[in-house]
Motif scaffolding. Structure first.
Motif, PDB file in Angstrom:
ATOM      1  N   ALA A  17      70.013   5.552 -47.542  1.00 11.43           N
ATOM      2  CA  ALA A  17      70.846   4.591 -46.819  1.00 11.43           C
ATOM      3  C   ALA A  17      71.519   5.257 -45.625  1.00 11.43           C
ATOM      4  N   GLN A  18      71.942   6.517 -45.790  1.00 10.39           N
ATOM      5  CA  GLN A  18      72.584   7.209 -44.678  1.00 10.39           C
ATOM      6  C   GLN A  18      71.600   7.407 -43.530  1.00 10.39           C
ATOM      7  N   THR A  19      70.386   7.787 -43.855  1.00  9.73           N
ATOM      8  CA  THR A  19      69.368   7.970 -42.823  1.00  9.73           C
ATOM      9  C   THR A  19      69.087   6.645 -42.125  1.00  9.73           C
ATOM     10  N   THR A  20      68.917   5.592 -42.912  1.00 12.03           N
ATOM     11  CA  THR A  20      68.641   4.274 -42.355  1.00 12.03           C
ATOM     12  C   THR A  20      69.793   3.814 -41.475  1.00 12.03           C
ATOM     13  N   THR A  21      71.014   4.044 -41.903  1.00 12.07           N
ATOM     14  CA  THR A  21      72.182   3.650 -41.117  1.00 12.07           C
ATOM     15  C   THR A  21      72.228   4.405 -39.796  1.00 12.07           C
ATOM     16  N   ALA A  22      71.957   5.700 -39.836  1.00 12.08           N
ATOM     17  CA  ALA A  22      71.967   6.490 -38.597  1.00 12.08           C
ATOM     18  C   ALA A  22      70.875   6.015 -37.647  1.00 12.08           C
ATOM     19  N   GLU A  23      69.683   5.779 -38.178  1.00 10.50           N
ATOM     20  CA  GLU A  23      68.579   5.309 -37.339  1.00 10.50           C
ATOM     21  C   GLU A  23      68.872   3.923 -36.781  1.00 10.50           C
ATOM     22  N   SER A  24      69.402   3.041 -37.635  1.00 12.53           N
ATOM     23  CA  SER A  24      69.688   1.690 -37.156  1.00 12.53           C
ATOM     24  C   SER A  24      70.807   1.704 -36.121  1.00 12.53           C
ATOM     25  N   LYS A  26      71.197   4.023 -33.840  1.00 14.47           N
ATOM     26  CA  LYS A  26      70.531   4.390 -32.585  1.00 14.47           C
ATOM     27  C   LYS A  26      69.776   3.202 -32.014  1.00 14.47           C
ATOM     28  N   GLU A  27      69.116   2.453 -32.886  1.00 10.87           N
ATOM     29  CA  GLU A  27      68.366   1.278 -32.433  1.00 10.87           C
ATOM     30  C   GLU A  27      69.310   0.208 -31.913  1.00 10.87           C
ATOM     31  N   ASP A  28      70.447   0.035 -32.573  1.00 13.61           N
ATOM     32  CA  ASP A  28      71.458  -0.925 -32.128  1.00 13.61           C
ATOM     33  C   ASP A  28      71.900  -0.591 -30.703  1.00 13.61           C
ATOM     34  N   VAL A  29      72.159   0.669 -30.461  1.00 13.21           N
ATOM     35  CA  VAL A  29      72.574   1.118 -29.129  1.00 13.21           C
ATOM     36  C   VAL A  29      71.472   0.836 -28.105  1.00 13.21           C
ATOM     37  N   ALA A  30      70.219   1.080 -28.487  1.00 14.57           N
ATOM     38  CA  ALA A  30      69.096   0.866 -27.565  1.00 14.57           C
ATOM     39  C   ALA A  30      68.900  -0.620 -27.259  1.00 14.57           C
ATOM     40  N   VAL A  31      69.043  -1.482 -28.261  1.00 14.86           N
ATOM     41  CA  VAL A  31      68.927  -2.928 -28.039  1.00 14.86           C
ATOM     42  C   VAL A  31      70.041  -3.396 -27.107  1.00 14.86           C
ATOM     43  N   ARG A  32      71.265  -2.959 -27.379  1.00 18.21           N
ATOM     44  CA  ARG A  32      72.404  -3.316 -26.517  1.00 18.21           C
ATOM     45  C   ARG A  32      72.154  -2.873 -25.080  1.00 18.21           C
ATOM     46  N   ALA A  33      71.597  -1.689 -24.923  1.00 18.44           N
ATOM     47  CA  ALA A  33      71.340  -1.167 -23.579  1.00 18.44           C
ATOM     48  C   ALA A  33      70.338  -2.054 -22.831  1.00 18.44           C
ATOM     49  N   SER A  34      69.299  -2.519 -23.518  1.00 22.07           N
ATOM     50  CA  SER A  34      68.319  -3.399 -22.860  1.00 22.07           C
ATOM     51  C   SER A  34      68.957  -4.712 -22.428  1.00 22.07           C
ATOM     52  N   VAL A  35      69.761  -5.293 -23.306  1.00 23.65           N
ATOM     53  CA  VAL A  35      70.427  -6.560 -22.977  1.00 23.65           C
ATOM     54  C   VAL A  35      71.419  -6.350 -21.827  1.00 23.65           C
ATOM     55  N   ASN A  36      72.220  -5.307 -21.920  1.00 24.29           N
ATOM     56  CA  ASN A  36      73.209  -5.051 -20.866  1.00 24.29           C
ATOM     57  C   ASN A  36      72.547  -4.746 -19.524  1.00 24.29           C
ATOM     58  N   LYS A  37      71.376  -4.117 -19.562  1.00 28.41           N
ATOM     59  CA  LYS A  37      70.666  -3.804 -18.319  1.00 28.41           C
ATOM     60  C   LYS A  37      70.258  -5.087 -17.596  1.00 28.41           C
ATOM     61  N   LEU A  38      69.936  -6.135 -18.359  1.00 25.19           N
ATOM     62  CA  LEU A  38      69.609  -7.425 -17.748  1.00 25.19           C
ATOM     63  C   LEU A  38      70.789  -7.918 -16.912  1.00 25.19           C
ATOM     64  N   GLY A  98      80.824 -10.765 -26.545  1.00 23.77           N
ATOM     65  CA  GLY A  98      80.423 -10.112 -27.776  1.00 23.77           C
ATOM     66  C   GLY A  98      78.918  -9.982 -27.825  1.00 23.77           C
ATOM     67  N   MET A  99      78.446  -9.231 -28.824  1.00 28.61           N
ATOM     68  CA  MET A  99      77.005  -9.087 -29.015  1.00 28.61           C
ATOM     69  C   MET A  99      76.759  -8.766 -30.490  1.00 28.61           C
ATOM     70  N   ASP A 100      76.075  -9.674 -31.158  1.00 27.47           N
ATOM     71  CA  ASP A 100      75.733  -9.491 -32.566  1.00 27.47           C
ATOM     72  C   ASP A 100      74.248  -9.155 -32.650  1.00 27.47           C
ATOM     73  N   ILE A 101      73.935  -7.941 -33.113  1.00 29.27           N
ATOM     74  CA  ILE A 101      72.568  -7.435 -33.148  1.00 29.27           C
ATOM     75  C   ILE A 101      72.053  -7.425 -34.587  1.00 29.27           C
ATOM     76  N   LYS A 102      70.815  -7.856 -34.763  1.00 30.01           N
ATOM     77  CA  LYS A 102      70.108  -7.758 -36.042  1.00 30.01           C
ATOM     78  C   LYS A 102      68.758  -7.108 -35.749  1.00 30.01           C
ATOM     79  N   GLU A 106      60.435  -3.337 -35.642  1.00 32.97           N
ATOM     80  CA  GLU A 106      60.258  -3.462 -34.187  1.00 32.97           C
ATOM     81  C   GLU A 106      60.739  -4.801 -33.651  1.00 32.97           C
ATOM     82  N   LEU A 107      61.482  -5.561 -34.439  1.00 37.51           N
ATOM     83  CA  LEU A 107      62.003  -6.864 -34.031  1.00 37.51           C
ATOM     84  C   LEU A 107      63.522  -6.831 -34.048  1.00 37.51           C
ATOM     85  N   ALA A 108      64.128  -7.355 -32.990  1.00 39.56           N
ATOM     86  CA  ALA A 108      65.585  -7.427 -32.928  1.00 39.56           C
ATOM     87  C   ALA A 108      66.012  -8.761 -32.332  1.00 39.56           C
TER      88      ALA A 108
END
Length: 152
Positions: A17-24, A26-38, A98-102, A106-108
């Motif tokens: 769970a700790q590994t999954t949380t850390a990885e998720s 990073k992915e959360d940050v990357a998804v936010r970055a794509s949306v914010n870049k728009l 706000g921004m709620d990410i799920k 490879e789907l967000a």
């Protein structure tokens, strides 16, 4: 044997769970970055910046409600990108509250309440619902569907 298996699962599950949380995270940050870049690209009126954000078959839609008649309007992504490039830098200002990410693999999805300003004047507000797909290690926007209403 069953007790040993249970004990091992109790020890290893929190580690997984700790590994999954850390990885998720990073992915959360990357998804936010794509949306914010728009929205950064819109504010800068930079169509080149926007082109790289979308999948080849991306869709842009709006849920319209005119006097109780609900419909879905669709605009071509290319047309949207072109119109952003023709705007004056600073004219298009979509502010997220706000921004709620799920994320699953490879789907967000990203749910983003917003207020839209044009040349400093608030025009409308609503919610954007983004679907993103991770392609080649990069989160690309595949669909955006939004609502638009007069703000209170």
């Amino acid at each position: 044997m069953k007790k040993l298996a249970l004990l091992l699962s109790l020890i290893t599950c929190p580690l997984l769970a700790q590994t999954t949380t850390a990885e998720s995270g990073k992915e959360d940050v990357a998804v936010r970055a794509s949306v914010n870049k728009l929205f950064d690209g819109m504010k800068k009126a930079d169509s080149t910046m926007l082109k790289e954000l979308f999948t080849p078959s991306a869709r842009l839609q709006t849920v319209a409600n005119k006097e109780g008649n609900v419909s879905i309007q669709e605009d071509a992504i290319g047309k949207f990108i072109s119109s952003v490039g023709k705007a004056k830098a600073g004219a298009l200002d979509e502010r997220l509250s706000g921004m709620d990410i799920k994320i699953d693999g490879e789907l967000a999805t990203a749910w983003t309440p917003y207020s839209f300003y044009y040349d400093g004047q608030q025009r409308h507000c609503g919610v954007n619902a983004f679907t993103l797909v991770k392609i080649g290690g990069v989160w690309k926007i595949h669909t955006i569907i939004d609502t638009r209403r007069k703000c209170l």
